[in-house]
Design an enzyme around this catalytic site. Structure first.
Site, mmCIF file in Angstrom:
data_model
loop_
_atom_site.group_PDB
_atom_site.id
_atom_site.type_symbol
_atom_site.label_atom_id
_atom_site.label_comp_id
_atom_site.label_asym_id
_atom_site.label_seq_id
_atom_site.Cartn_x
_atom_site.Cartn_y
_atom_site.Cartn_z
ATOM 1 N N HIS A 297 0.826 -1.213 0.000
ATOM 2 C CA HIS A 297 0.000 0.000 0.000
ATOM 3 C C HIS A 297 0.861 1.265 0.000
ATOM 4 O O HIS A 297 0.338 2.375 0.050
ATOM 5 C CB HIS A 297 -0.920 -0.018 1.231
ATOM 6 C CG HIS A 297 -2.001 1.007 1.218
ATOM 7 N ND1 HIS A 297 -1.947 2.159 1.978
ATOM 8 C CD2 HIS A 297 -3.173 1.063 0.544
ATOM 9 C CE1 HIS A 297 -3.039 2.874 1.781
ATOM 10 N NE2 HIS A 297 -3.803 2.234 0.912
ATOM 11 N N SER A 298 2.174 1.130 -0.066
ATOM 12 C CA SER A 298 3.072 2.287 -0.014
ATOM 13 C C SER A 298 2.967 3.107 -1.299
ATOM 14 O O SER A 298 2.485 2.629 -2.324
ATOM 15 C CB SER A 298 4.510 1.831 0.211
ATOM 16 O OG SER A 298 5.003 1.149 -0.916
#
Length: 364
Positions: A297-298
């Site tokens: 999710h970065s």
């Protein structure tokens, strides 16, 4: 497992009075750090399986290091840096914002606000800006202590903390009028309110109402490092990376972002600079870890040929073309040398030139 004595624990959590700054994993003040929370199953071990393992990077770390224990701990870089929020805040100002905030004061997920997440924490001498990708984080100041949200354990996340002198927060606060953040907790009183009128506007939910719809400013950290902040509002109407950032930096970009959302934008090679979607991430060394972008999710990007690295809070999808958000970039060798090798594979453009091989591993 042996338990820490109360005196030892107090020593580990001690933060010098009047020293609002980013703190590293070693417990010392640092000019900047990056924490990369790893996906839950990225490597074996109890901490890894629970989704609390992370990699740590700062100017002096010599590249990525294993995090000092769990990301949920108050003695690591994140917990120690945010500790003043959960103590006496009478002499501080702070702003917590997240498009997916913790359940607090009735705040709800708001898709009309910017897709942006962060923390401003400052006193009369300076403080730090923490930009991150983590939903429901950090806990509001009324919480008993720092903690990591259970909802953010499964997937990878990135967080960058930069220490700034007080003078830089005027420009930082102005950038937030473009990104239109959802503020879920704040304290802005007295001198702080007078010195930073833009922050008052942000707290009230105000944002830019006329062109230009984007803004780039140079910020100088406490130690003199140069960072470039890029912020756009929803009316910008284009992708942050292919619509602005690649041209502004004069470089091709490899972009890591959340690829489980709707309307994902494919790699874009229509301009002079190419913007390529990362598909696999691999940390150096035989133990890795490595994982797919769908587990991460970065939000970050790296220029493969030039020493630009950016860490921010925006994805590449159709909806976010019309939402506020941004990224923080720098030409710091320590940052670039750490992020560049992480790109193991990327999605090629349909008619991409052969400067980048289709889905091939990154070349040294």
């Amino acid at each position: 497992m042996a338990t820490l004595s109360p005196l030892l624990l107090a020593a580990l959590l001690w933060v010098p009075v009047g020293t609002l700054t980013c703190y590293g994993d070693s417990g010392q003040p640092v000019d900047w750090f990056v924490v990369y929370k790893l996906p839950a199953h990225s490597s074996p071990g109890d901490v890894a399986q629970s989704g609390l393992r992370y990699k740590y990077l700062d100017e002096e770390s010599g590249g990525w290091r294993d995090g000092a224990g769990s990301i949920n701990s108050s003695t690591g870089a994140l917990g120690r840096s945010l500790l003043p929020l959960y103590r006496n805040t009478s002499q501080l100002a702070f702003l917590l914002y997240n498009d997916q905030p913790p359940k607090y004061r009735g705040s709800q997920h708001s898709s009309n606000r910017g897709h942006t997440k962060g923390v401003l924490l400052l006193d009369q001498e300076g403080g730090f800006w923490l930009i991150h990708s983590v939903p429901n984080f950090p806990p509001p100041s009324s919480s008993a202590a720092y903690s990591w949200p259970p909802s953010a354990r499964t997937y990878g996340q990135t967080l960058i903390c930069v220490s700034f002198p007080l003078t830089q927060f005027l420009n930082i606060s102005r950038q937030l009028t473009y990104t239109y953040p959802m503020v879920y907790d704040y304290k802005l009183e007295g001198d702080f309110a007078r010195k930073f009128p833009y922050l008052e506007e942000v707290v009230k939910g105000h944002h830019v109402l006329q062109e230009p719809w984007n803004s780039s400013v140079t910020l100088t950290s406490k130690a003199g490092a140069s960072f470039q902040s890029f912020a756009k509002c929803g009316n910008f109407g284009d992708d942050l990376y292919s619509g602005w950032l690649a041209e502004a930096l004069g470089s091709n970009l490899q972009v890591q972002f959340w690829q489980r959302s709707a309307g994902i934008l494919p790699s874009n090679c229509s301009g002079v600079q190419h913007v390529l979607d990362v598909t696999q991430i691999a940390f150096p060394g035989p133990a890795g870890p490595n994982f797919n972008a769908t587990e991460d999710h970065s939000k970050w990007c790296v220029a493969p040929e030039r020493p630009w690295t950016c860490v921010g809070d925006m994805n590449r999808n159709k909806r976010e073309e019309h939402r506020g958000g941004g990224t923080l970039c720098a030409q710091l060798p320590a940052l670039w040398k750490a992020f560049k090798p992480l790109v193991k594979a990327w999605e090629p453009c349909e008619k991409e030139n052969r400067a980048f091989s289709p889905r091939s591993p990154a070349k040294d």
